[in-house]
Design an enzyme around this catalytic site. Sequence first.
Site, PDB file in Angstrom:
ATOM      1  N   ILE A  28     -17.836 -18.831  22.990  1.00 55.93           N
ATOM      2  CA  ILE A  28     -18.610 -20.018  23.506  1.00 55.93           C
ATOM      3  C   ILE A  28     -17.763 -21.105  23.888  1.00 55.93           C
ATOM      4  O   ILE A  28     -18.069 -21.882  24.890  1.00 55.93           O
ATOM      5  CB  ILE A  28     -19.599 -20.621  22.181  1.00 55.93           C
ATOM      6  CG1 ILE A  28     -20.670 -19.666  21.835  1.00 55.93           C
ATOM      7  CG2 ILE A  28     -19.874 -22.007  22.577  1.00 55.93           C
ATOM      8  CD1 ILE A  28     -21.391 -19.871  20.759  1.00 55.93           C
ATOM      9  N   HIS A  29     -16.450 -21.290  23.403  1.00 57.18           N
ATOM     10  CA  HIS A  29     -15.497 -22.164  23.702  1.00 57.18           C
ATOM     11  C   HIS A  29     -14.946 -21.736  25.240  1.00 57.18           C
ATOM     12  O   HIS A  29     -14.154 -22.701  25.877  1.00 57.18           O
ATOM     13  CB  HIS A  29     -14.471 -22.524  22.682  1.00 57.18           C
ATOM     14  CG  HIS A  29     -14.719 -23.275  21.637  1.00 57.18           C
ATOM     15  ND1 HIS A  29     -15.858 -23.023  20.823  1.00 57.18           N
ATOM     16  CD2 HIS A  29     -14.376 -24.456  21.526  1.00 57.18           C
ATOM     17  CE1 HIS A  29     -16.000 -24.046  19.719  1.00 57.18           C
ATOM     18  NE2 HIS A  29     -15.324 -24.940  20.126  1.00 57.18           N
ATOM     19  N   GLY A  74     -12.381 -20.515  27.869  1.00 56.46           N
ATOM     20  CA  GLY A  74     -10.812 -20.806  28.006  1.00 56.46           C
ATOM     21  C   GLY A  74     -10.437 -21.776  26.874  1.00 56.46           C
ATOM     22  O   GLY A  74      -9.339 -21.388  26.323  1.00 56.46           O
ATOM     23  N   ASN A 129       3.128   2.935   0.274  1.00 57.70           N
ATOM     24  CA  ASN A 129       2.367   4.012   0.336  1.00 57.70           C
ATOM     25  C   ASN A 129       1.024   4.185  -0.705  1.00 57.70           C
ATOM     26  O   ASN A 129       0.651   4.951  -1.073  1.00 57.70           O
ATOM     27  CB  ASN A 129       3.209   5.405  -0.351  1.00 57.70           C
ATOM     28  CG  ASN A 129       4.192   5.841   0.704  1.00 57.70           C
ATOM     29  OD1 ASN A 129       4.181   5.792   1.930  1.00 57.70           O
ATOM     30  ND2 ASN A 129       5.426   6.111   0.351  1.00 57.70           N
ATOM     31  N   THR A 170       1.425 -12.167  -1.189  1.00 58.60           N
ATOM     32  CA  THR A 170       1.090 -13.210  -0.702  1.00 58.60           C
ATOM     33  C   THR A 170       1.820 -14.175  -1.838  1.00 58.60           C
ATOM     34  O   THR A 170       1.783 -13.938  -3.050  1.00 58.60           O
ATOM     35  CB  THR A 170      -0.389 -13.725  -0.649  1.00 58.60           C
ATOM     36  OG1 THR A 170      -0.988 -12.496   0.147  1.00 58.60           O
ATOM     37  CG2 THR A 170      -0.616 -14.772  -0.323  1.00 58.60           C
ATOM     38  N   GLU A 229      -7.302  -8.030  -0.696  1.00 57.84           N
ATOM     39  CA  GLU A 229      -8.111  -7.918  -1.856  1.00 57.84           C
ATOM     40  C   GLU A 229      -9.249  -6.653  -1.623  1.00 57.84           C
ATOM     41  O   GLU A 229     -10.324  -7.025  -2.030  1.00 57.84           O
ATOM     42  CB  GLU A 229      -8.544  -9.261  -2.248  1.00 57.84           C
ATOM     43  CG  GLU A 229      -7.529 -10.218  -2.575  1.00 57.84           C
ATOM     44  CD  GLU A 229      -7.761 -11.467  -3.568  1.00 57.84           C
ATOM     45  OE1 GLU A 229      -8.648 -11.215  -4.189  1.00 57.84           O
ATOM     46  OE2 GLU A 229      -7.193 -12.356  -3.174  1.00 57.84           O
ATOM     47  N   LEU A 258       1.031  -5.744  -6.292  1.00 54.22           N
ATOM     48  CA  LEU A 258       0.185  -4.548  -6.380  1.00 54.22           C
ATOM     49  C   LEU A 258       0.520  -3.295  -5.369  1.00 54.22           C
ATOM     50  O   LEU A 258       0.840  -2.350  -5.397  1.00 54.22           O
ATOM     51  CB  LEU A 258      -1.590  -4.766  -6.364  1.00 54.22           C
ATOM     52  CG  LEU A 258      -2.280  -3.541  -6.663  1.00 54.22           C
ATOM     53  CD1 LEU A 258      -2.294  -2.991  -7.974  1.00 54.22           C
ATOM     54  CD2 LEU A 258      -3.917  -3.589  -6.499  1.00 54.22           C
TER      55      LEU A 258
HETATM   56  N1  CAA Z   1     -12.993  -3.700 -13.387  1.00 56.43           N
HETATM   57  C1  CAA Z   1     -12.435  -3.179 -14.437  1.00 56.43           C
HETATM   58  N2  CAA Z   1     -12.040  -1.650 -14.529  1.00 56.43           N
HETATM   59  C2  CAA Z   1     -12.194  -1.085 -13.231  1.00 56.43           C
HETATM   60  C3  CAA Z   1     -12.983  -1.585 -12.058  1.00 56.43           C
HETATM   61  C4  CAA Z   1     -13.172  -3.243 -12.068  1.00 56.43           C
HETATM   62  N3  CAA Z   1     -13.483  -3.764 -11.307  1.00 56.43           N
HETATM   63  N4  CAA Z   1     -12.952  -0.884 -11.165  1.00 56.43           N
HETATM   64  C5  CAA Z   1     -12.436   0.272 -11.832  1.00 56.43           C
HETATM   65  N5  CAA Z   1     -12.040   0.160 -13.039  1.00 56.43           N
HETATM   66  C6  CAA Z   1     -11.543   1.366 -13.956  1.00 56.43           C
HETATM   67  C7  CAA Z   1     -12.702   2.387 -13.843  1.00 56.43           C
HETATM   68  O1  CAA Z   1     -13.647   2.037 -14.844  1.00 56.43           O
HETATM   69  C8  CAA Z   1     -11.858   3.401 -14.292  1.00 56.43           C
HETATM   70  O2  CAA Z   1     -11.790   3.343 -15.722  1.00 56.43           O
HETATM   71  P1  CAA Z   1     -11.817   4.673 -16.509  1.00 56.43           P
HETATM   72  O3  CAA Z   1     -10.826   5.743 -16.295  1.00 56.43           O
HETATM   73  O4  CAA Z   1     -11.789   4.333 -18.067  1.00 56.43           O
HETATM   74  O5  CAA Z   1     -13.228   5.275 -16.229  1.00 56.43           O
HETATM   75  C9  CAA Z   1     -10.609   3.266 -13.822  1.00 56.43           C
HETATM   76  O6  CAA Z   1     -10.545   1.777 -13.200  1.00 56.43           O
HETATM   77  C10 CAA Z   1     -10.387   3.999 -12.254  1.00 56.43           C
HETATM   78  O7  CAA Z   1     -11.449   3.608 -11.566  1.00 56.43           O
HETATM   79  P2  CAA Z   1     -11.555   4.439 -10.197  1.00 56.43           P
HETATM   80  O8  CAA Z   1     -11.838   5.813 -10.707  1.00 56.43           O
HETATM   81  O9  CAA Z   1     -12.544   3.571  -9.692  1.00 56.43           O
HETATM   82  O10 CAA Z   1     -10.238   4.191  -9.273  1.00 56.43           O
HETATM   83  P3  CAA Z   1      -9.961   4.712  -7.912  1.00 56.43           P
HETATM   84  O11 CAA Z   1      -8.572   5.308  -7.934  1.00 56.43           O
HETATM   85  O12 CAA Z   1     -10.919   5.522  -7.230  1.00 56.43           O
HETATM   86  O13 CAA Z   1      -9.859   3.507  -7.176  1.00 56.43           O
HETATM   87  C11 CAA Z   1     -10.779   1.635  -5.907  1.00 56.43           C
HETATM   88  C12 CAA Z   1     -10.946   2.572  -6.781  1.00 56.43           C
HETATM   89  C13 CAA Z   1     -12.206   0.604  -5.855  1.00 56.43           C
HETATM   90  C14 CAA Z   1     -10.739   2.241  -4.467  1.00 56.43           C
HETATM   91  C15 CAA Z   1      -9.528   0.639  -5.710  1.00 56.43           C
HETATM   92  O14 CAA Z   1      -8.371   1.574  -5.834  1.00 56.43           O
HETATM   93  C16 CAA Z   1      -9.428  -0.530  -5.217  1.00 56.43           C
HETATM   94  O15 CAA Z   1      -9.951  -1.606  -5.386  1.00 56.43           O
HETATM   95  N6  CAA Z   1      -8.508  -0.384  -4.046  1.00 56.43           N
HETATM   96  C17 CAA Z   1      -8.190  -1.547  -3.294  1.00 56.43           C
HETATM   97  C18 CAA Z   1      -6.829  -2.102  -3.565  1.00 56.43           C
HETATM   98  C19 CAA Z   1      -6.948  -3.478  -3.113  1.00 56.43           C
HETATM   99  O16 CAA Z   1      -7.893  -4.433  -3.242  1.00 56.43           O
HETATM  100  N7  CAA Z   1      -5.690  -4.123  -2.876  1.00 56.43           N
HETATM  101  C20 CAA Z   1      -5.389  -5.281  -2.418  1.00 56.43           C
HETATM  102  C21 CAA Z   1      -4.186  -5.953  -2.864  1.00 56.43           C
HETATM  103  S1  CAA Z   1      -4.129  -7.445  -3.677  1.00 56.43           S
HETATM  104  C22 CAA Z   1      -3.832  -8.474  -2.251  1.00 56.43           C
HETATM  105  O17 CAA Z   1      -4.530  -8.195  -1.119  1.00 56.43           O
HETATM  106  C23 CAA Z   1      -3.730  -9.711  -2.764  1.00 56.43           C
HETATM  107  C24 CAA Z   1      -2.740 -10.438  -1.956  1.00 56.43           C
HETATM  108  O18 CAA Z   1      -1.476 -10.522  -2.087  1.00 56.43           O
HETATM  109  C25 CAA Z   1      -3.386 -11.026  -0.583  1.00 56.43           C
END
Ligand code: CAA
Length: 384
Positions: free
Chosen positions: A338-339, A341, A129, A158, A364, A125
């Site tokens: 607490i530990h 050094g 940017n 990951t 996440e 994902l």
């Molecule tokens: N489940 C299903 N649909 C969802 C949802 C959910 N939890 N959350 C939002 N949606 C849907 C909304 O209903 C909306 O749909 P509609 O257009 O039909 O209304 C659509 O998605 C867009 O939602 P938002 O308007 O809320 O979207 P946004 O652009 O404002 O973003 C956000 C919301 C919560 C900030 C989101 O971008 C987010 O979670 N960002 C963080 C990204 C993230 O967690 N990245 C982690 C990368 S993965 C990782 O770390 C794994 C690894 O390899 C370690």
Amino acid sequence: MNFDPTPTQQEIQQMARQFAQEEVAPLARETDESGEFPLHLVKRMGELGFLAATIDPAYGGSEMDYLSYTLISEELGRVDSSVRGFLAVHGSLVSLCIHDWGTEEQKRHYLPHLATGDWIGCYCLTEPNAGSDAASMESTAREDGDGYVINGEKIWITNGGIADIALVFASLDREKRHKGICAFIVPTNTPGFHREPMPGKELGHRSSSHSHITFQEMRVPKGALLGQPGEGFKVAMSALDHGRIGVAAGAVGIAQACLDASVDFARTRRQFGQRIGDFQMIQAAIADMSADIEAARLLVYKAAWLKEQGLPTTRHTATAKLFATEIAARAADQAVLIHGGRGYSNEYPVERFYRDIKGLQIYEGSSHIQRIVIAREVIGREAV
Ligand code: CAA
């Protein structure tokens, strides 16, 4: 309200604890130093039914409930966040996502191999940017005859270096923002899929495989699409609803490990003629850790219970992740202090917990993003 785990849940917790303590913990320091992920543990987690914990047995899953899955994540988190992180990505972000969104053919093709660990999954994902603002991704997909051609770049993936299967998110139409995004299941040996380790050395999760991945004119068939065209953002967000519970449970595990280590140390370390645990300042730190852990664990259990009932969990999962990772960061901070050094050296595991917990606060969805998710549900969005 019943707070007792069922006999089956207790059995799963016991099995996870034994595996974590006997097979994972002894390797944790060595793999943290070498940066090599202990791959043999993947097959073992497959044998124990952890990789497909909550998945339907028709697809090789163990059909456990979500609380059992959080108990496994907590036990793994107590000893090694790299191994627990592997499970969150492979089991939740990839397998559960295919389980929720896949066609029958996709589920039968991928899930049994992911359940045994014969195939490893990664979730692509994040981009240079597009981190917190995932919908602004720049990777593109274009329709071409009987398939799609994907171009783009992903970072911090990951399991990226060891994965056989990648969930790839790319946009068919960037003008549409999240409504243009598609999800694809892509074998990592597809021509045009290139990966390399992330540059630099991570603060924590040092045995995890973190990759920089590029797609160059990568052609995939129409059957690679997961969900409908334009549904990819919802696929991604729903996967994170699963994954964040595992992260929250892993954070409870880190906090518990910090408490356990601090209690042991406070009972044995003597200064000024008494156990350091007899000083009120040490007692206060330990009492706060203990209270925080109880509260965080209940939030994780509640989110798991809601998921089990098939109820919406986005807010509760975000709450559990936010609270559990924040209290675990405080617990690790106090445990190192607490530990003294000794806590500053990898001779004691609290040093690794202190480094690892920063990762859980970031990936996440960072703590800032969890607050946004919670606030949007609590306050509601202004009608436009
Ligand atoms: N489940 C299903 N649909 C969802 C949802 C959910 N939890 N959350 C939002 N949606 C849907 C909304 O209903 C909306 O749909 P509609 O257009 O039909 O209304 C659509 O998605 C867009 O939602 P938002 O308007 O809320 O979207 P946004 O652009 O404002 O973003 C956000 C919301 C919560 C900030 C989101 O971008 C987010 O979670 N960002 C963080 C990204 C993230 O967690 N990245 C982690 C990368 S993965 C990782 O770390 C794994 C690894 O390899 C370690």
